[in-house]
Motif scaffolding. Structure first.
Motif, short mmCIF file in Angstrom:
data_model
loop_
_atom_site.label_atom_id
_atom_site.label_comp_id
_atom_site.label_asym_id
_atom_site.label_seq_id
_atom_site.Cartn_x
_atom_site.Cartn_y
_atom_site.Cartn_z
N ASP A 237 0.82 -1.20 0.00
CA ASP A 237 0.00 0.00 0.00
C ASP A 237 0.86 1.26 0.00
O ASP A 237 0.61 2.21 -0.74
CB ASP A 237 -0.91 0.03 1.23
N VAL A 238 1.85 1.27 0.87
CA VAL A 238 2.74 2.42 1.02
C VAL A 238 4.17 1.96 0.81
O VAL A 238 4.57 0.91 1.30
CB VAL A 238 2.57 3.06 2.42
N ASP A 239 4.95 2.77 0.10
CA ASP A 239 6.32 2.37 -0.23
C ASP A 239 7.35 2.88 0.76
O ASP A 239 8.28 2.16 1.11
CB ASP A 239 6.66 2.89 -1.64
N ILE A 240 7.20 4.11 1.22
CA ILE A 240 8.17 4.70 2.15
C ILE A 240 7.42 5.51 3.20
O ILE A 240 6.52 6.28 2.85
CB ILE A 240 9.17 5.63 1.42
N SER A 241 7.79 5.33 4.46
CA SER A 241 7.20 6.13 5.53
C SER A 241 8.31 6.84 6.27
O SER A 241 9.26 6.21 6.76
CB SER A 241 6.41 5.23 6.49
N ILE A 242 8.23 8.16 6.32
CA ILE A 242 9.22 8.95 7.06
C ILE A 242 8.52 9.68 8.21
O ILE A 242 7.31 9.85 8.21
CB ILE A 242 9.96 9.95 6.16
N THR A 243 9.30 10.10 9.18
CA THR A 243 8.76 10.77 10.35
C THR A 243 8.69 12.29 10.13
O THR A 243 9.25 12.82 9.17
CB THR A 243 9.64 10.51 11.59
N THR A 244 8.03 12.96 11.05
CA THR A 244 8.01 14.42 11.04
C THR A 244 9.43 14.96 11.08
O THR A 244 9.77 15.91 10.37
CB THR A 244 7.22 14.95 12.25
#
Length: 583
Positions: free
Chosen positions: A375-382
């Motif tokens: 569903d999502v490829d990359i997740s980064i933080t604030t």
């Protein structure tokens, strides 16, 4: 509360009798440095940086655990005190990886700050160092013991706040380290990746596994259509990285910054939060009408989902089958969005900006995919987004107020408040109440579920039906509710649980504030205010009233909980022993 009289640095003061010397000094404008101290979390007097000289005592005293008493004479800045503090910090630095310029916490490191404040320019103590351990096997957390100062903050946050306790002191004496039992990797321990250990760490011993380079690479790949979504809590904290007051809403500048970074389209996860309410609210109504498993519990917090999988697998049927908003967005981006814009889903890269480090592991779960595509490829933080903005030399404070793209971007006030504890519950009640009454109710503020109380319980009468609800934040409180369910003592219909204290606004991926800020400002409450303020300003405050959501169901999904909706937006969970752990 009675007062006591004492002398601090030659001046007479009256202070409440329940204070420590550290607290008393700070109430009268005298700052005493600390490293290990965190109010109500880690009050152990371990680092000895806060020592003071007390008349009549031979040894220097740790002020963070020393109660005030009548007639006490305290000196906080004698030569003896300054020398002791310098010696302590120099000894810490002697065993510390001092590559400060390349450390993720450079310029936001409490050890660095106290060293500067004490005027330390040379390290007199050079010798053997503990053998460092570097663990980056998990998708979420990196542990580097070469930077650990053994303050114990992470241990206390994991054990006393989150009730998990996978971190502790290992070995003895000079060989003491902090980590999971048996030097286990964070990847193999029953860690929920909430990141609360990170946000209390005073140095760079714990950090998120960075996805920044992957995002830059994707943006430079001309064959890819790279889109981004930003979670509601990000707008309430990103400004802190650029000098804004805690709790400042920077929605407009956030949108402009994302556009300047080069994303093809910029979207707001609030839209997907509205979709989540449609699916989750309908699921709840179905369980209420058809005798489904109750209480139903929210499933949008990946840290919470990991917690129940590891610790209460027998209660997994209580979880909503809904994916989190992050993953609902990704699934719809690679189906609905792709079809509408004539783009091959394989060429779409979905990037998420999240307040959460557990989201990094969530996106890797094999069941959170459609047609072989995650569903999502990359997740980064604030924090990572802030670093990208700085790398791109974007002057955040000078940015114009921008907007997110409307298609899959317009959102209701209900979507905004997802980032605060109680927000998911309140958003759901707004829609469920309209459905049960068949009316467009004007009163949408369910204040009983707001606030930072650990567990909130309420009974809401809707159309003559009493709906019993509960809200919990942090996994210690989650465990209390789950124990009640196990014991047959819980008669709730619906429960909201978020893994982090205060919800996503205080997630493990949010800007890190030092102890001297955390001890006096409630980050949870201040950041939540930004979300509730935006909610109140929205013309549309109910998910089912969002025109873009109506369009989604009319044109694509049919209705909430439809077969197509289940294929794209719902998932399943694993008991701990069945959970596929990365090797």
């Amino acid at each position: 509360m009675s007062n006591v009289s004492l002398i601090i640095n030659g001046a007479n003061y009256e202070v409440p009798s329940n204070l420590t010397v550290l607290e008393a000094a700070r109430t009268v404008g005298i700052d005493i440095p600390t490293l290990c101290f965190l109010k109500d979390i880690n009050e152990v007097g371990a680092c000895r940086v806060c020592v003071v000289e007390v008349e009549g005592a031979r040894a220097l005293q740790a002020s963070c655990v020393l109660p005030v008493r009548e007639g006490m004479v305290v000196n906080t800045n004698t030569g003896r005190v300054r020398n002791a503090r310098k010696n302590t910090v120099e000894l810490l630095l002697a065993n510390h990886n001092r590559e400060c310029t390349t450390c993720v916490r450079s310029k936001n490191c409490e050890l660095q700050s106290v060293s500067e404040e004490l005027g330390i320019r040379d390290i007199r103590f050079e010798g053997a160092k503990r053998e460092p351990k570097f663990d980056d096997a998990s998708y979420s957390i990196v542990r580097d013991s070469s930077k650990c100062i053994l303050c114990g903050r992470c241990v206390s946050a994991c054990k006393n706040v989150q009730g998990i306790g996978i971190l502790d002191f290992l070995n003895r004496g000079f060989d003491t380290t902090v980590g999971p039992a048996f030097e286990m990797s964070m990847n193999d321990a029953p860690c929920i990746y909430c990141g609360q250990c990170m946000v209390v760490c005073p140095v760079g011993a714990l950090s998120e596994k960075s996805g920044i380079d992957r995002v830059w690479s994707a943006l430079e790949d001309k064959s890819k259509h790279v889109i981004v979504q930003s979670a509601p809590a990000v707008r309430a904290a990103l400004g802190e990285e650029f000098g804004y007051e805690i709790g400042t809403n920077v929605t407009g500048k956030l949108a402009t910054a994302l556009r300047k970074l080069g994303f093809a389209k910029i979207f707001d996860t609030n839209w997907a939060a509205d979709v989540t309410i449609m699916e989750e609210g309908t699921e709840l109504l179905g369980r209420l009408k058809n005798g489904g498993k109750l209480p139903m519990i929210t499933s949008c917090s990946p840290g919470w989902v990991r917690y129940i999988e590891f610790n209460y697998p027998d209660l997994l049927e209580h979880l909503s089958s809904c994916k989190s908003p992050q993953n609902m967005f990704g699934a719809l981006a690679k189906s609905y969005y792709a079809e509408k814009h004539g783009i091959d889903p394989k060429d779409i890269v979905v990037v998420s900006v999240m307040p959460c480090t557990s989201k990094k592991s969530e996106i890797e779960r094999p069941e959170l995919s459609v047609n072989g595509l995650q569903d999502v490829d990359i997740s980064i933080t604030t924090r990572e987004l802030a670093r990208m903005i700085k790398e791109a030399r974007i002057e955040f404070d000078k940015l114009e107020e921008g907007t997110f793209d409307a298609f899959m971007g317009d959102y209701s006030g209900a979507g905004v408040i997802f980032g605060a504890t109680g927000g998911v519950m309140e958003a759901a009640l707004r829609t469920v109440a309209d459905v049960l009454t068949g009316q467009d109710l004007e009163n949408v503020d369910y204040t009983a579920v707001r606030g930072i109380e650990g567990i909130k319980e309420a009974t809401v009468n809707i159309a003559g039906t009493d709906v019993k609800i509960a809200v919990a934040h942090n996994t210690t409180n989650a465990g209390i509710l789950l124990d009640k369910i196990r014991a047959g003592e819980a008669d709730y219909h619906f429960i909201e649980i978020m893994a982090c204290p205060g919800g996503c606004v205080n997630g493990g991926g949010q800007p890190i504030q030092p102890a001297n800020v955390r001890n006096v400002i409630d980050l949870r409450a201040e950041r939540a205010k930004a979300l509730y303020s935006e909610d109140a300003s929205k013309a549309v405050r109910k998910s089912h009233k969002n025109p873009e959501i109506k369009k989604l169901y009319d044109e694509y999904l049919g209705e909430p909980n439809s077969h197509k909706a289940h294929e794209l937006l719902h998932t399943h969970y694993y008991a701990r022993e069945q959970y596929p752990i990365k090797k």
